[in-house]
Design an enzyme around this catalytic site. Structure first.
Site: not given
Lengths: 782, 180
Positions: A196, A476
């Site tokens: 770069e 239940s």
């Protein structure tokens, strides 16, 4: 003469006049220029000042909103730990440890069957730093049997680093994990320079030769292969500016790059660059910085990456999506190799190093590292609990470190059990695949730590979180509360108090008559109290609940941990109360812990980004129900599994585990529930349909199948209930319900709150001589 | 209905209280340091010593058979945490002590001594309600350990006295006395 002179002078004057006219113009021009220069200079000076200010403010201040990082539980290693070698491998893989023939590097391990060498990474916990260590581990079956250091000295306890399980990133979806300059591998810096900005350490922000070279290279290649921007310019572009391509932006970029270089050192700029740069996309989440990218692509910290991997990352800067190594393998490889070649060219590495790196695979993992939101249901619970104490912006920007209770192993098993069982259930019921939905919560029964949350079949995708948000009638599952309410009055009720299971009529919620029915539409006559629960008889339960009083039952339900308000109607006794799986888990946690309520917690600790302790969510207990009655109830719940509605759990779990649980089914088989606990874990499963149509499954045929499969996978500890002081065991003759002795055949040893057991002897208990011999034997065999 | 209206604000308060949870506070100054009872330590069989290893040596394939041990009452792992918690208690780092005890409890959730020690930490932090609850939890797991149960009841008595529950404190003291 004079005239000539005059003439001359006149001429001169004229001439000078002539000359003066343009010189006047020039002066004007000059003035204008000066004015322009002054104002322009002032303007551009001001503008520069403004840019300077922008650069400094942003750079000096908090540069990034760093998302909170969320960790699961750290795996505890100690001799005797219930942990199989394959489970260790799973955990190490989760943590990104590499398998090697010799564990030389931090974050690696070697295995030879049941023996492991592990080099752990250091990690900062709430209570201090766990150093990097060398561990020599040995397993026997599913147990860690010994642990020693490199010199064979035994080690009693070690925590592995906790797996990162997610991050809380802000609305703009930028996720990053900051690294410091000294944590940036030099080879990464070199790779970046090579590809770069080779003059980075020499220029002042701009590099004209570089631009020219890039231009030339691009011309030659017939496309963009190199950029002319310096790292500083790239940082400025990402950091301060929009992505538009205009001359003005380019000029701004140049000036800001120069300013940045003027104020800050190369190392600072490099550190900012490595944290800022965009390196990938994960759905909506943007991966920023090399720290996170390393986790995202390799599931390992940056410092552990090799040359090949670092070169790959450096190559991504140019175009993370174009060079995406998961999608465009070949492109990514070429790019990496280019980076390596440039590194050789510029003398950073030797040709041999490059060749070796080029031979390596890309090494990219499938898992996309952590933070990707693989646990959306659990994370939602974490967020809910965090939002009680933190603002959203603190969570998304302060880089907090959040230590949760999530156990990825339990979570994985829960997800698998759920999806596999649902498929099987659909097949068995000839339902279209995908009809059924389910949710489950698993928690530590003792301290209320939530280990796993599954919000639906597609557990890895965020969506409707049924575990937290599907509020359904619990059927239940409420019955244990009714029976506990009764057992809390030992003067009137014991496990063998006769109950009448007979038809009855009551005024229901809507003021209408209500005639509850048993599941099998039959009445069972007089039954001992515990059988009402064990066989889940509706009529006996409603009768009992009405005797105790609805308010009392509602009270007990609240004490056990339900915060939701509901109207105490008779139908409540059969589970018309609607709760989420999480809320049900809380109720059963309190029962599992012997009546001690511990609020379900998903978070243990919160640390600041600098590892300073911020907050702890401590373990708390509260005696919510008396230990004696809870003990009797839990025995009955064990009987549910031993001989009642839960007996087919034996398909999955050894009866020796003595697990306790309860089935739940709602009207027309819409909801199928199972809630239960072992010695260490409490789990709740709901199965049903999102459209609330009948799923055709009872609690036992649906949710219990998932529960059994799930628990089987978790290798639960057996449930040995500690007998409270207030309880005594008494032999009872089932025929008469009176005290038995050895001469009564079929007598059972039952717990009673002291003083509540029948005093009378059964007819069979004549005190024969043989009882003297048989009684101890029975105790032995019971 | 009107009773519902009366109850509703109360419910809201409870709801809010539930939402707020316990705000974390730094360790309160140590009010009293009760020496925690000595744990009953089962003789922990030491794991077989691993053969001395060079780090680069390939791992030996042969392994001597190892006996799978039953869970001991107090494992070495838990003892090391308890030890650390003791030290932290002594220097007044009660938050740290609690943290280590919780970690130990995750390993041995039924170790009544750990619950007892945590109760002492909370008592030192003047969290009287929590201290009493933790002591009660310890009692529920203490089994026949009279010494531990007595200590728990004494702790409960202290905690109750601090909260003004004098009757409850006396009852707890009687319980403790009965365990002498």
């Amino acid at each position: 003469m004079g005239s000539t002179r005059r003439g001359k002078t006149g001429q001169k004057r004229r001439a000078s006049k002539k000359n003066r006219r343009p010189s006047g113009f020039r002066r004007l021009l000059r003035r204008l220029l000066l004015l322009l220069l002054v104002f322009g200079g002032l303007g551009s000076g001001l503008y520069l000042l403004y840019l300077n200010h922008t650069v400094q403010v942003k750079f000096e201040g908090k540069r990034w909103a760093v998302p909170a990082r969320v960790y699961g539980r750290a795996l505890e290693l100690y001799p005797g730990a219930s942990l199989g070698p394959d489970e260790l491998v799973q955990e190490l893989t989760r943590l990104g440890y590499r398998k090697q023939s010799h564990a030389k590097q931090e974050g690696s391990y070697a295995r030879n069957r049941n023996r492991f060498h592990v080099r752990t990474r250091p990690f900062v916990f709430w209570d201090g730093k766990e150093p990097a260590r060398f561990l020599d581990l040995q397993f026997q079956g599913e147990q860690l049997t010994s642990m020693a250091d490199g010199n064979g000295r035994p080690i009693s306890l070690v925590r592995l680093e906790p797996p990162a399980v997610g991050s809380i990133y802000p609305a703009h979806n930028e996720d990053r994990a900051l690294i410091k300059r000294d944590e940036i591998p030099e080879q990464l810096v070199n790779a970046l320079l090579a590809v770069e900005d080779r003059a980075f350490f020499g220029h002042h922000g701009l590099h004209f030769k570089g631009i020219a070279r890039a231009l030339w290279a691009n011309l030659r290649a017939g496309g963009v292969v190199q950029g002319g921007s310096t790292l500083t310019q790239q940082l400025v572009k990402n950091f301060f500016l929009t992505q538009e391509r205009s001359l003005q932006r380019k000029v701004n970029e140049a000036f800001m790059a120069l300013l940045l270089e003027r104020h800050y050192g190369k190392d600072e700029i490099l550190e900012a660059y490595t944290n800022e740069i965009y390196l990938g996309q994960d759905g909506r989440r943007a991966i920023h910085g090399f720290g996170l990218a390393s986790q995202f692509y390799f599931n390992r910290p940056l410092v552990e990456l090799d040359l090949s991997q670092l070169a790959l990352l450096a190559g991504l800067v140019r175009g993370p999506s174009y060079y995406n190594p998961r999608r465009h393998t070949e492109r990514a490889r070429e790019r990496r190799d280019l980076v390596l070649r440039l590194m050789v060219e510029q003398g950073f590495i030797t040709q041999a190093q490059a060749n070796k790196a080029k031979r390596a695979g890309l090494g990219v993992t499938n898992t996309k590292g952590h933070g990707r939101g693989g646990y959306p249901a659990f994370m939602e619970l974490v967020r809910k609990q965090l939002h009680r104490d933190y603002r959203e912006e603190d969570l998304t920007s302060e880089g907090l470190r959040i230590f949760t209770t999530l156990d990825p192993r339990v979570q994985l098993q829960a997800e698998q059990a759920l999806t596999q069982r649902l498929k099987a259930l659909e097949k068995g019921k000839r339902l279209t695949a995908g009809t059924l939905e389910a949710a489950t919560v698993v928690a530590n029964s003792v301290d209320g730590e939530v280990l796993a949350v599954v919000g639906g079949r597609r557990a890895r995708f965020a969506g409707f979180n049924r575990a937290l948000d599907a509020v359904r009638p619990i059927g239940s599952l409420v019955k244990p509360v009714v029976y506990l309410s009764a057992l809390m009055r030992p003067d009137r009720y014991t496990l063998i108090t006769p109950l009448e299971d007979k038809p009855l009529r009551l005024t229901g919620a809507d003021g209408k008559q209500w005639a509850p029915q048993n599941y099998d539409h039959r009445s069972h006559g007089v039954v001992p109290l515990q059988d009402g629960l064990v066989y889940s008889y509706n009529l006996a339960t409603v009768g009992l609940g009405m005797e105790i009083g609805l308010d009392q039952v509602a009270n007990v339900l609240h004490n056990l941990g339900v915060r939701r308000e509901f109207e105490p109607y008779p139908s409540m006794l059969l589970g018309a109360v609607s709760l989420s799986p999480l809320e049900v888990t809380q109720v059963y946690q309190t029962l599992a812990a012997g009546g001690f309520y511990s609020p379900l917690r998903a978070i243990r600790e919160v640390l600041t980004a600098e590892d300073k302790p911020l907050q702890r969510y401590p373990l708390t207990v509260h005696e919510a129900a008396p230990a004696g009655p809870v003990y009797l109830l839990n025995q009955a719940l064990q009987d549910v599994v031993r001989r009642g509605t839960g007996r087919s759990l034996a398909r999955y779990l050894s009866p020796a585990l003595n697990v306790a649980g309860k089935t739940g089914t709602t009207d027309d088989l819409r909801d199928s529930w199972f809630a239960g606990f072992s010695g260490d874990k409490v789990a709740v499963v709901w199965v049903g349909r999102d459209d609330n149509k009948p799923a055709g499954l009872s609690g036992a045929s649906g949710a219990m199948q998932v529960w059994g499969d799930l628990m089987r996978r978790l290798r639960p500890r057996p449930l040995n209930l500690p007998q409270p002081e207030s309880v005594e065991m008494v032999w009872i003759d089932p025929q008469s319900g009176l005290r038995a002795d050895g001469s009564c055949s079929g007598a059972r040893l039952l717990p009673f709150i002291k003083g509540s057991a029948p005093r009378e002897n059964a007819p069979c208990a004549a005190g024969a001589v043989e009882s003297f011999i048989r009684n101890p034997l029975r105790i032995f065999f019971e | 209905m009107s009773s519902m209206i009366k109850i509703f604000p109360l419910f809201l308060v409870f709801l809010l209280a539930g939402c707020l949870g316990d705000p974390y506070r730094r360790a309160a100054p140590v009010v009293e340091t009760t020496p925690p009872p000595a744990p009953v330590v089962s003789s922990t069989p030491t794991p077989p010593p691993a053969p001395a290893q060079e780090e680069d040596v390939q791992i030996a394939a042969y392994q001597p058979p190892v006996q799978v041990r039953p869970e001991p009452v107090t494992s070495a792992a838990v003892m090391s945490l308890q030890q650390k918690a003791n030290e932290q208690q002594q220097v007044g780092d009660l938050v740290g002590a609690a943290s280590n005890l919780e970690r130990a409890l995750r390993i041995e959730p039924r170790n009544a001594h750990l619950w007892n020690q945590l109760a002492h930490v909370r008592l030192s932090q003047q969290q009287f309600g929590q201290a009493a609850d933790l002591a009660a939890k310890s009692n529920s797991l203490a089994g026949a350990d009279r010494w531990l149960r007595r200590d728990n009841w004494q702790l409960i008595a202290k905690a109750r006295r601090q909260t003004g529950d004098l009757g409850g404190a006396r009852t707890a003291e009687q319980k403790a006395a009965s365990l002498r």
